[in-house]
Design a protein around this motif. Structure first.
Motif, PDB file in Angstrom:
ATOM      1  N   ALA A 154     -12.861  -4.337 -53.289  1.00  0.00           N
ATOM      2  CA  ALA A 154     -11.901  -4.408 -52.269  1.00  0.00           C
ATOM      3  C   ALA A 154     -11.038  -3.299 -52.179  1.00  0.00           C
ATOM      4  N   TRP A 155     -10.836  -2.638 -53.039  1.00  0.00           N
ATOM      5  CA  TRP A 155      -9.897  -1.477 -52.972  1.00  0.00           C
ATOM      6  C   TRP A 155     -10.868  -0.446 -52.330  1.00  0.00           C
ATOM      7  N   ASP A 156     -11.982  -0.240 -52.882  1.00  0.00           N
ATOM      8  CA  ASP A 156     -12.864   0.667 -52.187  1.00  0.00           C
ATOM      9  C   ASP A 156     -13.131   0.477 -50.557  1.00  0.00           C
ATOM     10  N   GLY A 157     -13.154  -0.845 -50.278  1.00  0.00           N
ATOM     11  CA  GLY A 157     -13.392  -1.234 -48.751  1.00  0.00           C
ATOM     12  C   GLY A 157     -12.113  -0.671 -47.841  1.00  0.00           C
ATOM     13  N   TYR A 158     -11.135  -1.239 -48.614  1.00  0.00           N
ATOM     14  CA  TYR A 158      -9.766  -0.706 -47.987  1.00  0.00           C
ATOM     15  C   TYR A 158      -9.488   0.691 -47.784  1.00  0.00           C
ATOM     16  N   ALA A 159      -9.827   1.611 -48.712  1.00  0.00           N
ATOM     17  CA  ALA A 159      -9.730   2.998 -48.840  1.00  0.00           C
ATOM     18  C   ALA A 159     -10.562   3.522 -47.649  1.00  0.00           C
ATOM     19  N   ALA A 160     -11.932   2.928 -47.633  1.00  0.00           N
ATOM     20  CA  ALA A 160     -12.912   3.348 -46.601  1.00  0.00           C
ATOM     21  C   ALA A 160     -12.132   3.178 -45.441  1.00  0.00           C
ATOM     22  N   ALA A 161     -11.700   1.864 -44.985  1.00  0.00           N
ATOM     23  CA  ALA A 161     -10.985   1.786 -43.762  1.00  0.00           C
ATOM     24  C   ALA A 161     -10.092   2.808 -43.533  1.00  0.00           C
ATOM     25  N   ALA A 162      -9.323   3.014 -44.319  1.00  0.00           N
ATOM     26  CA  ALA A 162      -7.943   3.679 -44.123  1.00  0.00           C
ATOM     27  C   ALA A 162      -8.455   5.301 -43.595  1.00  0.00           C
ATOM     28  N   VAL A 163      -9.550   5.672 -44.345  1.00  0.00           N
ATOM     29  CA  VAL A 163     -10.001   7.073 -44.122  1.00  0.00           C
ATOM     30  C   VAL A 163     -10.755   6.811 -42.843  1.00  0.00           C
ATOM     31  N   CYS A 164     -11.480   5.773 -42.386  1.00  0.00           N
ATOM     32  CA  CYS A 164     -12.017   5.603 -41.170  1.00  0.00           C
ATOM     33  C   CYS A 164     -10.988   5.971 -39.996  1.00  0.00           C
ATOM     34  N   GLU A 165      -9.895   5.064 -40.240  1.00  0.00           N
ATOM     35  CA  GLU A 165      -8.902   5.157 -39.359  1.00  0.00           C
ATOM     36  C   GLU A 165      -8.307   6.723 -39.030  1.00  0.00           C
ATOM     37  N   ALA A 166      -7.962   7.355 -40.015  1.00  0.00           N
ATOM     38  CA  ALA A 166      -7.864   8.674 -40.087  1.00  0.00           C
ATOM     39  C   ALA A 166      -8.845   9.954 -39.150  1.00  0.00           C
ATOM     40  N   GLY A 167     -10.139   9.237 -39.702  1.00  0.00           N
ATOM     41  CA  GLY A 167     -11.183  10.072 -38.824  1.00  0.00           C
ATOM     42  C   GLY A 167     -11.319   9.759 -37.313  1.00  0.00           C
ATOM     43  N   VAL A 168     -11.187   8.767 -36.977  1.00  0.00           N
ATOM     44  CA  VAL A 168     -11.144   8.465 -35.441  1.00  0.00           C
ATOM     45  C   VAL A 168      -9.969   8.987 -35.004  1.00  0.00           C
ATOM     46  N   ARG A 169      -8.859   8.953 -35.397  1.00  0.00           N
ATOM     47  CA  ARG A 169      -7.588   9.692 -34.921  1.00  0.00           C
ATOM     48  C   ARG A 169      -8.142  11.381 -35.008  1.00  0.00           C
ATOM     49  N   ALA A 170      -8.539  11.895 -35.894  1.00  0.00           N
ATOM     50  CA  ALA A 170      -8.934  13.288 -35.942  1.00  0.00           C
ATOM     51  C   ALA A 170      -9.701  13.406 -34.899  1.00  0.00           C
ATOM     52  N   LEU A 171     -10.691  12.492 -34.468  1.00  0.00           N
ATOM     53  CA  LEU A 171     -11.929  12.925 -33.386  1.00  0.00           C
ATOM     54  C   LEU A 171     -11.267  12.924 -31.982  1.00  0.00           C
ATOM     55  N   THR A 172     -10.418  11.811 -31.869  1.00  0.00           N
ATOM     56  CA  THR A 172      -9.697  11.570 -30.559  1.00  0.00           C
ATOM     57  C   THR A 172      -8.693  12.601 -30.346  1.00  0.00           C
ATOM     58  N   GLU A 173      -7.823  12.813 -31.245  1.00  0.00           N
ATOM     59  CA  GLU A 173      -6.601  13.682 -31.055  1.00  0.00           C
ATOM     60  C   GLU A 173      -6.732  15.135 -31.289  1.00  0.00           C
ATOM     61  N   GLY A 174      -7.566  15.348 -32.337  1.00  0.00           N
ATOM     62  CA  GLY A 174      -7.861  16.658 -32.716  1.00  0.00           C
ATOM     63  C   GLY A 174      -6.844  17.149 -33.950  1.00  0.00           C
ATOM     64  N   GLY A 175      -7.277  18.047 -34.612  1.00  0.00           N
ATOM     65  CA  GLY A 175      -6.396  18.670 -35.663  1.00  0.00           C
ATOM     66  C   GLY A 175      -6.683  17.868 -37.147  1.00  0.00           C
ATOM     67  N   ARG A 176      -5.939  17.932 -38.083  1.00  0.00           N
ATOM     68  CA  ARG A 176      -6.060  17.683 -39.443  1.00  0.00           C
ATOM     69  C   ARG A 176      -5.062  16.284 -39.375  1.00  0.00           C
ATOM     70  N   VAL A 177      -5.734  15.061 -39.934  1.00  0.00           N
ATOM     71  CA  VAL A 177      -5.031  13.834 -39.992  1.00  0.00           C
ATOM     72  C   VAL A 177      -4.853  13.253 -41.475  1.00  0.00           C
ATOM     73  N   GLY A 178      -3.767  12.900 -41.806  1.00  0.00           N
ATOM     74  CA  GLY A 178      -3.437  12.661 -43.160  1.00  0.00           C
ATOM     75  C   GLY A 178      -3.963  11.026 -43.443  1.00  0.00           C
ATOM     76  N   VAL A 179      -4.273  10.576 -44.623  1.00  0.00           N
ATOM     77  CA  VAL A 179      -4.781   9.382 -44.778  1.00  0.00           C
ATOM     78  C   VAL A 179      -3.587   8.613 -45.489  1.00  0.00           C
ATOM     79  N   ASP A 180      -3.236   7.470 -45.187  1.00  0.00           N
ATOM     80  CA  ASP A 180      -2.157   6.695 -45.353  1.00  0.00           C
ATOM     81  C   ASP A 180      -2.672   5.451 -46.533  1.00  0.00           C
ATOM     82  N   LEU A 181      -2.609   5.721 -47.644  1.00  0.00           N
ATOM     83  CA  LEU A 181      -3.067   4.457 -48.650  1.00  0.00           C
ATOM     84  C   LEU A 181      -1.898   3.905 -49.307  1.00  0.00           C
ATOM     85  N   GLU A 182      -1.869   2.548 -49.351  1.00  0.00           N
ATOM     86  CA  GLU A 182      -0.783   1.872 -50.112  1.00  0.00           C
ATOM     87  C   GLU A 182      -0.881   2.186 -51.636  1.00  0.00           C
ATOM     88  N   GLU A 183      -0.148   1.874 -52.793  1.00  0.00           N
ATOM     89  CA  GLU A 183      -0.267   1.931 -53.883  1.00  0.00           C
ATOM     90  C   GLU A 183      -1.395   1.169 -54.463  1.00  0.00           C
TER      91      GLU A 183
END
Length: 342
Positions: free
Chosen positions: A307-336
């Protein structure tokens, strides 16, 4: 519940009977040892009945929770569309059933966190996420080589991911969420590092891409270990399905996915064949993945990506979609990372 399967053949409920789900039904019945399909679930009752009719002793359902309550169900394989995963996973947790969940765990980081928290409340892992590349023979050899340290510290990781043509209705975001998500997981797994930032470059779209689809894309990952990974994602290449990876380390490089299992020389030409889809390219990986899940479940264990791997992938996907639509470098926010997943 999980201990029932340890006494004999594991009874599996397959949720979702589309292309992936139907292939898993076939796999469990014809390839996997120690398990059989006892239930199939689909909102399309007729499709579920048609799949169930091909398997002796299999019952068709339209409600996952009802199927999970059946006495002959010991474990669950979720192959339904991503938006339906959270409800199915929570229903499985309520019965303490082990689950193999096709990616994505859930479609977004918030729902993935809810699943992760629900599993954490159980106090033990119940979910293996279907990142099947971890079970591909070539990728497994690459991961094992990197673990030996013979090549030194990984510096760069190059990925190539090409499809013949994109499915009807695909959007630019789906190149990130449905395709590059595999490279996200493989990068984390091979390097043993978390992805901290994503940048997406947008080349001029191919003339073969449907109107409005940004294809190809060039995706860059930065990791907390100082490595950089890149992904060429090209889902309308026209000639075949290719997945490749090359890692560049301090003392050498290693590459997988060249697909040169057999080369022919005939009629004044030499060459081979190119796989046309993921089910062909990763058939053995899927077989190995499901068998590993069944074996672990029968031992009362949960292994593989969780489940952690699934969550981490989802968080990176969200950053990736933002980077695609907004441009630039987008940080990935992961919980502890909770102790259960360390």
């Amino acid at each position: 519940m999980a201990q029932r399967g340890t006494r004999g053949t594991l009874g599996v409920a397959v949720i979702g009977t589309g292309r992936m789900g139907a292939d898993h039904v076939r796999r469990i019945q014809e390839v996997t040892s120690g398990a059989r399909v006892t239930a199939v679930v689909d909102i399309d009752a007729e499709r579920a009945k048609a799949v169930a009719a091909r398997v002796d002793g299999c019952t068709a359902y339209t409600d996952p929770a009802v199927a999970m309550a059946a006495a002959d169900v010991d474990a669950v394989l979720v192959a339904s569309p991503g938006p339906a995963h959270e409800a199915a996973l929570l229903a499985a947790f309520a019965r303490d059933l082990p689950v193999l969940c096709e990616k994505p765990l859930t479609p977004d980081a918030a729902s993935a966190l809810r699943v992760l928290e629900a599993e954490r409340q159980l106090g033990r892992r119940r979910v293996q996420v279907g990142f099947m590349r971890r079970y591909d023979a070539e990728y497994m050899k690459l991961e094992q080589l990197l673990r030996t340290g013979q090549l030194g510290r990984p510096l760069l990781l190059h990925h190539r991911h090409r499809n013949v043509a994109s499915p009807s209705g695909w959007t630019s975001d789906m190149l990130i969420n449905d395709s590059v998500v595999h490279e996200m997981d493989v990068t984390r797994w091979l390097l043993g590092q978390e992805i901290t930032a994503v940048t997406v470059l947008r080349p001029t779209p191919s003339v073969n891409a449907p109107d409005g689809l940004q294809d190809p894309q060039f995706v860059l990952f930065e990791t907390d270990g100082g490595a950089v990974a890149d992904v060429e994602i090209f889902v309308n290449c026209g000639f075949g399905y290719q997945v490749r990876a090359e890692v560049v380390c301090e003392r050498g490089t290693a590459r997988v996915g060249d697909g040169h299992a057999m080369v022919t020389h005939m009629a004044g030409r030499w060459g081979g064949t190119i796989a046309q889809d993921y089910l062909e390219r990763f058939a053995s990986a899927y077989d190995r993945e499901v068998q590993a899940w069944v074996d672990a479940t029968r031992r009362g264990e949960v292994t593989g990506p969780g489940a952690w791997d699934g969550y981490a992938a989802a968080a990176v996907c969200e950053a990736g979609v933002r980077a695609l639509t907004e441009g630039g470098r987008v940080g990935v926010d992961l919980e502890e990372r909770p102790a259960l997943y360390r």
